[in-house]
Write an enzyme that holds these catalytic residues in place. Structure first.
Site, short mmCIF file in Angstrom:
data_model
loop_
_atom_site.label_atom_id
_atom_site.label_comp_id
_atom_site.label_asym_id
_atom_site.label_seq_id
_atom_site.Cartn_x
_atom_site.Cartn_y
_atom_site.Cartn_z
N CYS A 145 -55.16 -33.32 103.72
CA CYS A 145 -55.31 -33.20 105.18
C CYS A 145 -56.77 -33.27 105.61
O CYS A 145 -57.42 -34.29 105.42
CB CYS A 145 -54.59 -31.96 105.70
N HIS A 151 -49.05 -32.95 103.89
CA HIS A 151 -49.12 -31.72 103.10
C HIS A 151 -48.03 -31.71 102.03
O HIS A 151 -46.90 -31.33 102.33
CB HIS A 151 -48.94 -30.50 104.01
N GLU A 153 -47.64 -29.64 99.74
CA GLU A 153 -47.22 -28.25 99.50
C GLU A 153 -46.22 -27.76 100.53
O GLU A 153 -45.65 -26.68 100.38
CB GLU A 153 -48.46 -27.34 99.47
#
Lengths: 225, 258
Positions: free
Chosen positions: A83, A203, A205
């Site tokens: 990001c 992202h 995650e």
């Protein structure tokens, strides 16, 4: 062989999500959240997550000496930037013409244009349901993988959905390093891969199973020798 | 293409899901973490956790709950309820929330929105706006869980929070909430047209067509619902199928592993 993976903590954002996700997938690897440049030098791999403003991110890195450590790591070992971490790798950004990124990658970081609903969206169905291109882009968007056979995309299907939340996007000068594309009003670099450096605008995650798989792939990636 | 999000909302107090209390299966599961995991498996695009604890002790339990959810659920997690200072936001983000939603305090201290956006980034600051028709063709903003009426016009307040740096608006119609007759599409589309940031529609969902209408007629970027999912009336997968049939881009639910 177990690896040491350093997660760069420059003191500004929420790095807990990436820490938790890496610990979830890393079998035997040691995940170390750190604000010390030396830890980046000692690690086998580095993960550089970023949130907030690029300017604040770069300023915090410079004041702690982490900027030099990240630049050095980019030359020697697999580095994954996420990001704002990705955006900070570039030289120039529109957010603040006077601030400069780390200059590891060449290209531009531009603001997604909110057109106030005037411009024609590229895709028809967007036009049907949304008269206005919202900024930030928040939500799940599809990846167009340039090289789907790369080990970083192992078990990840073409057009899979990943979670994005961003107001700026990257466009690299060298089209060859674009590794995944995404479309939101315009087409931009969702991921770039240059030598040891893998950077994603989305992202992983927060992208459920596919995102965890990508982090796992990074943990197992040997990088470019 | 950017998918429209479906966000199930868990109301928790003292670390327990409270809206689902009548839903036998959820009560048996006991733990909101289990509910969160189940929604995630079912294809939820994001989770909202609303803390309605009345006590300080209850809030601490919620922090612990957020931590446990974030360790096992890898989709975005929005947490709201009782946030009044920067340190509350910091604590939630540290526990693993990706976004916080601020309601009453945003109205009492609008500068909190600006400070929070500058400190943590706009992307993690959602402002929740509870609105009610004023009988004169407009909508007024309410605070304190809908108990206090303010002088704020809903559309003007939405524009102001966007200017202050909010990354998203969670819009709840109090007229429609709990009524199961669908979102207030009128105010949802008006605000969505007016602001450049995404709008999440909330309040009133009774069936799956309501979710689709929230996007097609309400112009919402995401739809939030609680009871239709908690009580097991519908699944997230069914919701996505109905939205897909309406031509709405959604992230397809995962194929069943069984």
């Amino acid at each position: 062989m177990n690896k040491e993976i350093a997660v760069v903590d420059y003191g500004m954002g929420n790095i807990h999500s990436i820490d938790k996700a890496l610990k979830f997938v890393a079998s035997g690897d040691n995940i170390k959240v750190t604000d010390k440049p030396q830890d980046l030098a000692d690690a086998d791999k580095v993960v550089f997550p970023g949130v907030g403003a690029i300017r604040d991110c770069v300023a915090a890195l410079k004041s702690s000496g982490l900027d030099a450590a990240i630049k050095q790591a980019a030359k020697e070992k697999p580095l994954m930037a996420i990001c704002v971490g990705m955006q900070a790798l570039f030289e120039n950004n529109e957010e603040d013409a006077n601030s400069h990124g780390l200059g590891i990658l060449q290209g531009d970081v531009k603001l997604i244009k909110d057109d106030g609903g005037k411009a024609q969206p590229q895709e028809k169905s967007q036009e049907e349901f949304q008269e206005r291109l919202k900024v930030p882009q928040i939500g799940w968007n599809q990846l167009n993988l340039v090289d789907p056979d790369h080990p970083l995309y192992y078990k990840i299907a073409q057009n899979s959905y990943f979670y994005f939340v961003h107001s700026y996007y990257c466009l690299s000068d060298d089209p060859k390093i674009a590794s995944a594309k995404c479309t939101y009003g315009i087409e931009f670099d969702a991921a770039v891969l240059s030598g040891n450096v893998f950077a994603t605008q989305f992202h992983p995650e927060k992208s459920q199973d596919d995102g965890l798989q990508m982090l796992k792939n990074f943990c197992q990636w040997e990088g470019c020798k | 293409m950017l998918a429209k999000r479906i966000i199930p909302c868990l109301d928790v107090a003292d670390g327990r899901v409270v809206k689902g209390i009548k839903f036998q299966e959820l009560r048996d599961a006991g733990d909101p973490v289990e509910a969160a995991k189940r929604y995630c498996e079912a294809g939820a695009d994001e989770l909202a956790v609303l803390d309605i604890s009345a006590s300080e002790e209850g809030r601490k339990t919620t922090l612990d709950l957020v931590e446990r959810i974030a360790s096992e659920v890898f989709i975005p997690l929005m947490v709201g309820g009782g946030i009044s200072e920067l340190k509350d936001i910091k604590a939630l983000l540290r526990a693993g929330a990706d976004k916080v939603s601020i309601n009453t305090s945003a109205v009492l201290k609008p500068d909190l929105i600006r400070q929070a956006a500058e400190t943590f980034g706009s992307q993690c600051i959602t402002v929740a706006i509870d609105v009610k028709k004023d009988g004169a063709g407009g909508w007024k903003v309410f605070t304190h869980g809908g108990k206090k009426e303010t002088d704020l016009d809903a559309i003007e307040w939405a524009e102001q929070v966007a200017q202050l740096g909010a990354g998203e608006i969670l819009l709840t119609s109090m007229d429609n909430d709990g009524g199961l007759n669908g979102f207030d599409l009128d105010i949802t589309s008006k605000i969505s047209d007016k602001v450049s940031i995404p709008v999440i529609a909330s309040g009133g969902v009774g069936n799956l067509q309501h979710l689709a209408d929230g996007v097609t007629h309400g112009k919402a970027d995401a739809v939030l619902a609680a009871s239709i999912f908690h009580f097991g009336t519908y699944t997230i997968k069914q919701a996505k199928e109905v939205m897909q049939e309406a031509g709405i881009p959604v992230r397809p639910p995962k194929p069943s592993r069984n």
